[in-house]
Design a protein around this motif. Structure first.
Motif, PDB file in Angstrom:
ATOM      1  N   SER A 234       0.938  -1.362   0.058  1.00  0.00           N
ATOM      2  CA  SER A 234      -0.015  -0.007   0.076  1.00  0.00           C
ATOM      3  C   SER A 234       0.859   1.300  -0.029  1.00  0.00           C
ATOM      4  O   SER A 234       0.286   2.352  -0.149  1.00  0.00           O
ATOM      5  CB  SER A 234      -0.948  -0.054   1.269  1.00  0.00           C
ATOM      6  OG  SER A 234      -0.174  -0.075   2.536  1.00  0.00           O
ATOM      7  N   SER A 235       2.320   1.108   0.342  1.00  0.00           N
ATOM      8  CA  SER A 235       2.987   2.352   0.072  1.00  0.00           C
ATOM      9  C   SER A 235       3.739   2.598  -0.868  1.00  0.00           C
ATOM     10  O   SER A 235       4.416   3.392  -1.213  1.00  0.00           O
ATOM     11  CB  SER A 235       3.915   2.195   1.352  1.00  0.00           C
ATOM     12  OG  SER A 235       4.949   1.430   1.278  1.00  0.00           O
TER      13      SER A 235
ATOM     14  N   ASN B 257      -5.600  -2.461  -2.437  1.00  0.00           N
ATOM     15  CA  ASN B 257      -4.463  -2.683  -1.300  1.00  0.00           C
ATOM     16  C   ASN B 257      -5.097  -3.650  -0.172  1.00  0.00           C
ATOM     17  O   ASN B 257      -3.996  -4.077   0.236  1.00  0.00           O
ATOM     18  CB  ASN B 257      -4.452  -1.245  -0.706  1.00  0.00           C
ATOM     19  CG  ASN B 257      -3.678  -0.139  -1.628  1.00  0.00           C
ATOM     20  OD1 ASN B 257      -3.002  -0.545  -2.518  1.00  0.00           O
ATOM     21  ND2 ASN B 257      -3.546   1.139  -1.187  1.00  0.00           N
ATOM     22  N   ALA B 258      -6.245  -3.923  -0.087  1.00  0.00           N
ATOM     23  CA  ALA B 258      -6.590  -4.985   0.782  1.00  0.00           C
ATOM     24  C   ALA B 258      -6.276  -6.532   0.208  1.00  0.00           C
ATOM     25  O   ALA B 258      -6.104  -7.232   1.213  1.00  0.00           O
ATOM     26  CB  ALA B 258      -8.082  -4.972   1.172  1.00  0.00           C
ATOM     27  N   LYS B 259      -6.018  -6.515  -1.108  1.00  0.00           N
ATOM     28  CA  LYS B 259      -5.678  -7.711  -1.608  1.00  0.00           C
ATOM     29  C   LYS B 259      -4.297  -7.657  -2.195  1.00  0.00           C
ATOM     30  O   LYS B 259      -3.898  -8.730  -2.999  1.00  0.00           O
ATOM     31  CB  LYS B 259      -6.710  -8.047  -2.931  1.00  0.00           C
ATOM     32  CG  LYS B 259      -8.100  -8.349  -2.374  1.00  0.00           C
ATOM     33  CD  LYS B 259      -9.010  -8.605  -3.399  1.00  0.00           C
ATOM     34  CE  LYS B 259     -10.316  -9.088  -2.854  1.00  0.00           C
ATOM     35  NZ  LYS B 259     -11.249  -9.374  -4.182  1.00  0.00           N
ATOM     36  N   ASN B 260      -3.721  -6.733  -2.085  1.00  0.00           N
ATOM     37  CA  ASN B 260      -2.288  -6.649  -2.547  1.00  0.00           C
ATOM     38  C   ASN B 260      -2.168  -7.055  -4.101  1.00  0.00           C
ATOM     39  O   ASN B 260      -1.319  -7.740  -4.517  1.00  0.00           O
ATOM     40  CB  ASN B 260      -1.400  -7.324  -1.804  1.00  0.00           C
ATOM     41  CG  ASN B 260      -0.895  -7.139  -0.456  1.00  0.00           C
ATOM     42  OD1 ASN B 260      -1.542  -5.961  -0.195  1.00  0.00           O
ATOM     43  ND2 ASN B 260       0.039  -7.525   0.177  1.00  0.00           N
ATOM     44  N   THR B 261      -3.322  -6.349  -4.811  1.00  0.00           N
ATOM     45  CA  THR B 261      -3.260  -6.819  -6.139  1.00  0.00           C
ATOM     46  C   THR B 261      -3.438  -5.570  -7.070  1.00  0.00           C
ATOM     47  O   THR B 261      -4.264  -4.704  -6.537  1.00  0.00           O
ATOM     48  CB  THR B 261      -4.278  -7.821  -6.434  1.00  0.00           C
ATOM     49  OG1 THR B 261      -4.612  -8.841  -5.537  1.00  0.00           O
ATOM     50  CG2 THR B 261      -4.640  -8.205  -7.805  1.00  0.00           C
ATOM     51  N   LEU B 262      -2.627  -5.649  -8.107  1.00  0.00           N
ATOM     52  CA  LEU B 262      -2.795  -4.428  -9.087  1.00  0.00           C
ATOM     53  C   LEU B 262      -3.539  -5.157 -10.474  1.00  0.00           C
ATOM     54  O   LEU B 262      -3.372  -6.212 -10.893  1.00  0.00           O
ATOM     55  CB  LEU B 262      -1.435  -3.991  -9.609  1.00  0.00           C
ATOM     56  CG  LEU B 262      -1.356  -2.955 -10.595  1.00  0.00           C
ATOM     57  CD1 LEU B 262      -1.550  -1.537 -10.221  1.00  0.00           C
ATOM     58  CD2 LEU B 262       0.092  -3.172 -11.125  1.00  0.00           C
TER      59      LEU B 262
END
Length: 123
Positions: free
Chosen positions: A30-31, A74-79
């Protein structure tokens, strides 16, 4: 250790759509600024799109504006990269990339890269 794993590539006809995903792990997702790049056979790598850490500010290459949409969860760490109105010239290996901090210089490259997913568009 930063890991980026792309998926969703494939072969479609011109005018079709695809959605690419990139699963991130090993860092504070998320950063980071996140981006998509592509490289066609015989051509240099080019930046496609980028999105800032909060998912608010996005940037696109002129060649994909209005057709591609970058987003992140950002909750799923997915782009994600949704690609519509695909053209044969969009054929390339697509790479997910991550860089700490802002996306101010995203087009010049990023620190971490995935292995890519192949997109092939037929006419």
């Amino acid at each position: 250790q930063v890991q980026l794993v792309e998926s969703g590539g494939g072969s479609v006809q011109a005018g079709g759509s695809l959605r690419l995903s990139c699963a991130a792990s090993g860092y504070t997702y998320s950063s980071y600024c996140m981006g998509w790049f592509r490289q066609a056979p015989g051509k240099e790598r080019e930046g496609v799109a980028a999105i800032d850490s909060d998912g608010i500010t996005t940037s696109y290459a002129d060649s994909v504006k209005g057709r591609f949409t970058i987003s992140r969860d950002n909750a799923k760490n997915t782009l994600y990269l949704v690609m519509d109105s695909l053209k044969p010239e969009d054929t390339a290996m697509y790479y997910c990339a991550a860089d700490p901090g802002s996306c101010a210089l995203w087009e010049y490259g990023m620190d971490h890269w995935g292995k890519g997913t192949l997109v092939t568009i037929s006419s």
